[in-house]
Design a protein around this motif. Structure first.
Motif, PDB file in Angstrom:
ATOM      1  N   VAL A 106       0.870  -1.343  -0.016  1.00 28.96           N
ATOM      2  CA  VAL A 106       0.061  -0.055   0.057  1.00 28.96           C
ATOM      3  C   VAL A 106       0.662   1.318  -0.025  1.00 28.96           C
ATOM      4  O   VAL A 106       0.530   2.177  -0.764  1.00 28.96           O
ATOM      5  N   LEU A 107       2.045   1.099   0.872  1.00 28.36           N
ATOM      6  CA  LEU A 107       2.874   2.294   0.905  1.00 28.36           C
ATOM      7  C   LEU A 107       3.410   2.554  -0.591  1.00 28.36           C
ATOM      8  O   LEU A 107       3.647   3.893  -0.902  1.00 28.36           O
ATOM      9  N   GLU A 108       3.768   1.689  -1.350  1.00 31.84           N
ATOM     10  CA  GLU A 108       4.294   1.730  -2.551  1.00 31.84           C
ATOM     11  C   GLU A 108       3.439   2.616  -3.393  1.00 31.84           C
ATOM     12  O   GLU A 108       4.181   3.440  -4.178  1.00 31.84           O
ATOM     13  N   ALA A 109       2.353   2.194  -3.439  1.00 34.82           N
ATOM     14  CA  ALA A 109       1.065   2.807  -4.328  1.00 34.82           C
ATOM     15  C   ALA A 109       0.949   4.226  -3.883  1.00 34.82           C
ATOM     16  O   ALA A 109       0.960   5.130  -4.814  1.00 34.82           O
ATOM     17  N   HIS A 111       1.543   7.941  -6.118  1.00 33.62           N
ATOM     18  CA  HIS A 111       0.297   8.825  -6.050  1.00 33.62           C
ATOM     19  C   HIS A 111       0.917  10.283  -5.596  1.00 33.62           C
ATOM     20  O   HIS A 111       0.389  11.165  -6.130  1.00 33.62           O
ATOM     21  N   ALA A 112       1.516  10.018  -4.544  1.00 35.81           N
ATOM     22  CA  ALA A 112       2.393  11.326  -4.160  1.00 35.81           C
ATOM     23  C   ALA A 112       3.145  12.002  -5.009  1.00 35.81           C
ATOM     24  O   ALA A 112       3.109  13.468  -5.179  1.00 35.81           O
ATOM     25  N   GLU A 113       3.897  11.286  -5.756  1.00 36.85           N
ATOM     26  CA  GLU A 113       4.977  11.855  -6.649  1.00 36.85           C
ATOM     27  C   GLU A 113       4.179  12.227  -8.080  1.00 36.85           C
ATOM     28  O   GLU A 113       4.751  13.300  -8.424  1.00 36.85           O
ATOM     29  N   ALA A 114       3.032  11.767  -8.383  1.00 38.25           N
ATOM     30  CA  ALA A 114       2.035  12.138  -9.357  1.00 38.25           C
ATOM     31  C   ALA A 114       1.227  13.341  -8.973  1.00 38.25           C
ATOM     32  O   ALA A 114       0.663  13.912  -9.751  1.00 38.25           O
ATOM     33  N   ALA A 161      -6.739  12.693  -5.108  1.00 43.43           N
ATOM     34  CA  ALA A 161      -7.792  11.789  -4.765  1.00 43.43           C
ATOM     35  C   ALA A 161      -7.297  10.215  -4.771  1.00 43.43           C
ATOM     36  O   ALA A 161      -7.733   9.623  -3.554  1.00 43.43           O
ATOM     37  N   ALA A 162      -6.235   9.856  -5.193  1.00 39.86           N
ATOM     38  CA  ALA A 162      -5.731   8.470  -5.308  1.00 39.86           C
ATOM     39  C   ALA A 162      -4.979   8.268  -3.936  1.00 39.86           C
ATOM     40  O   ALA A 162      -5.005   7.363  -3.227  1.00 39.86           O
ATOM     41  N   PHE A 163      -4.171   9.384  -3.701  1.00 39.13           N
ATOM     42  CA  PHE A 163      -3.589   9.459  -2.239  1.00 39.13           C
ATOM     43  C   PHE A 163      -4.374   9.326  -1.123  1.00 39.13           C
ATOM     44  O   PHE A 163      -3.969   8.432  -0.431  1.00 39.13           O
ATOM     45  N   VAL A 164      -5.418  10.157  -1.297  1.00 37.36           N
ATOM     46  CA  VAL A 164      -6.294   9.966  -0.025  1.00 37.36           C
ATOM     47  C   VAL A 164      -7.080   8.739   0.162  1.00 37.36           C
ATOM     48  O   VAL A 164      -7.274   7.749   1.178  1.00 37.36           O
ATOM     49  N   ASN A 204      -9.662  13.684   5.363  1.00 36.16           N
ATOM     50  CA  ASN A 204      -8.292  13.708   4.715  1.00 36.16           C
ATOM     51  C   ASN A 204      -8.462  14.866   3.645  1.00 36.16           C
ATOM     52  O   ASN A 204      -7.413  15.415   3.347  1.00 36.16           O
ATOM     53  N   LEU A 205      -9.527  14.794   2.918  1.00 32.43           N
ATOM     54  CA  LEU A 205      -9.484  15.657   1.406  1.00 32.43           C
ATOM     55  C   LEU A 205      -9.482  16.966   2.059  1.00 32.43           C
ATOM     56  O   LEU A 205      -8.834  17.719   1.741  1.00 32.43           O
ATOM     57  N   HIS A 206     -10.231  17.155   3.443  1.00 31.86           N
ATOM     58  CA  HIS A 206     -10.354  18.613   3.750  1.00 31.86           C
ATOM     59  C   HIS A 206      -8.845  19.167   4.453  1.00 31.86           C
ATOM     60  O   HIS A 206      -8.483  20.256   4.035  1.00 31.86           O
ATOM     61  N   ALA A 207      -8.165  18.141   5.081  1.00 30.18           N
ATOM     62  CA  ALA A 207      -6.925  18.282   5.574  1.00 30.18           C
ATOM     63  C   ALA A 207      -5.602  18.321   4.395  1.00 30.18           C
ATOM     64  O   ALA A 207      -4.897  19.311   4.683  1.00 30.18           O
ATOM     65  N   LEU A 208      -5.686  17.662   3.395  1.00 31.35           N
ATOM     66  CA  LEU A 208      -4.737  17.740   2.529  1.00 31.35           C
ATOM     67  C   LEU A 208      -5.005  18.426   1.253  1.00 31.35           C
ATOM     68  O   LEU A 208      -3.753  18.967   0.833  1.00 31.35           O
ATOM     69  N   SER A 209      -6.009  18.981   0.923  1.00 30.99           N
ATOM     70  CA  SER A 209      -6.277  19.745  -0.322  1.00 30.99           C
ATOM     71  C   SER A 209      -5.394  20.894  -0.271  1.00 30.99           C
ATOM     72  O   SER A 209      -4.972  21.448  -1.148  1.00 30.99           O
ATOM     73  N   PRO A 210      -5.535  21.617   0.903  1.00 34.54           N
ATOM     74  CA  PRO A 210      -4.632  22.961   1.112  1.00 34.54           C
ATOM     75  C   PRO A 210      -2.969  22.664   1.154  1.00 34.54           C
ATOM     76  O   PRO A 210      -2.233  23.737   0.981  1.00 34.54           O
ATOM     77  N   ILE A 211      -2.519  21.564   1.415  1.00 30.47           N
ATOM     78  CA  ILE A 211      -0.990  20.978   1.527  1.00 30.47           C
ATOM     79  C   ILE A 211      -0.698  20.203   0.524  1.00 30.47           C
ATOM     80  O   ILE A 211      -0.028  19.238   0.995  1.00 30.47           O
ATOM     81  N   PRO A 212      -0.807  19.973  -0.767  1.00 25.27           N
ATOM     82  CA  PRO A 212      -0.576  18.979  -1.589  1.00 25.27           C
ATOM     83  C   PRO A 212       0.847  18.853  -1.785  1.00 25.27           C
ATOM     84  O   PRO A 212       1.353  17.462  -1.980  1.00 25.27           O
ATOM     85  N   ALA A 213       1.740  19.766  -1.339  1.00 23.06           N
ATOM     86  CA  ALA A 213       3.104  19.491  -1.359  1.00 23.06           C
ATOM     87  C   ALA A 213       3.537  18.701  -0.365  1.00 23.06           C
ATOM     88  O   ALA A 213       4.875  17.956  -0.165  1.00 23.06           O
TER      89      ALA A 213
END
Length: 211
Positions: free
Chosen positions: A113-116, A120-123, A127-130, A164-173
């Motif tokens: 799961v971590l590899e996937a 997703h983070a690199e790309a 949505a896929a990351f969440v 997760n979407l609420h928390a991560l959307s402002p900080i994609p980096a």
């Protein structure tokens, strides 16, 4: 109700729920049955049925003759969900520690799961990351082998995804950084220092959700 109507109600339910969970319909937003009916090309009747289901699930508040309001995630509710997640995931890992025969298989599943998630983070695919984030934490619970805990944790899935979407959307980096925090959790399990998992999980959730 006819099978066609049932199908339309289910489609309206799935679409509306997805719009709420992804934040396209944000907390406090008022919208009408007609908006969803128009998007799907159906009558308002199946949409009304979908809205009723979502009200029961706590995602919508219905306002007669006006439509529905998206129920926001309140600070108290978010904290409750985080506390429940911490308790369940930590308990699962403690149980895993009592079953060393399960550890190799658990590590293999978590690393997959971590590899996937890293991909997703690199790309930059939020949505896929969440989705993979939720899968990572569910895998932690599943590895403990407690079906009761896993069933309970499943009830948190919609709230977890929305938060997760609420928390991560402002900080994609920060997506790669969060994936590496997951790698650190896996490393703790691999080390056998199971008592260190709960505080590390707490710190991870603090950085993502309580910052």
């Amino acid at each position: 109700m006819t099978p066609i109507q049932l199908g339309a109600a289910d489609r309206a339910y799935r679409l509306t729920k997805e719009l709420v969970l992804t934040g396209e319909l944000p907390g406090g937003h008022l919208f009408s049955e007609g908006e969803i009916a128009g998007r799907l090309g159906v009558s308002r009747t199946p949409v009304r049925e979908a809205f009723l289901r979502l009200q029961v699930e706590g995602l919508l508040n219905l306002i007669p003759k006006r439509g529905a309001v998206v129920v926001p995630v309140l600070p108290g509710e978010a904290e409750d969900v985080l506390d429940a997640r911490e308790a369940v995931e930590a308990a699962a890992v403690q149980r895993l520690g009592r079953r060393p025969d399960l550890v190799p298989g658990a590590l293999e599943r978590l690393r997959a799961v971590l590899e996937a998630q890293r991909a997703h983070a690199e790309a930059g695919d939020l949505a896929a990351f969440v989705e993979s984030d939720g899968r990572f934490h569910r895998t932690i619970v599943a590895t403990g082998g407690n079906a009761v805990l896993l069933d309970f944790y499943a009830t948190l899935a919609d709230r977890q995804r929305r938060m997760n979407l609420h928390a991560l959307s402002p900080i994609p980096a920060r997506l790669p950084e969060i994936a590496e925090e997951h790698a650190a959790l896996v490393a703790i399990i691999e080390s056998g220092d199971f008592g260190a998992f709960a505080p590390a999980l707490r710190a991870h959730l603090d950085r993502v959700h309580r910052r």
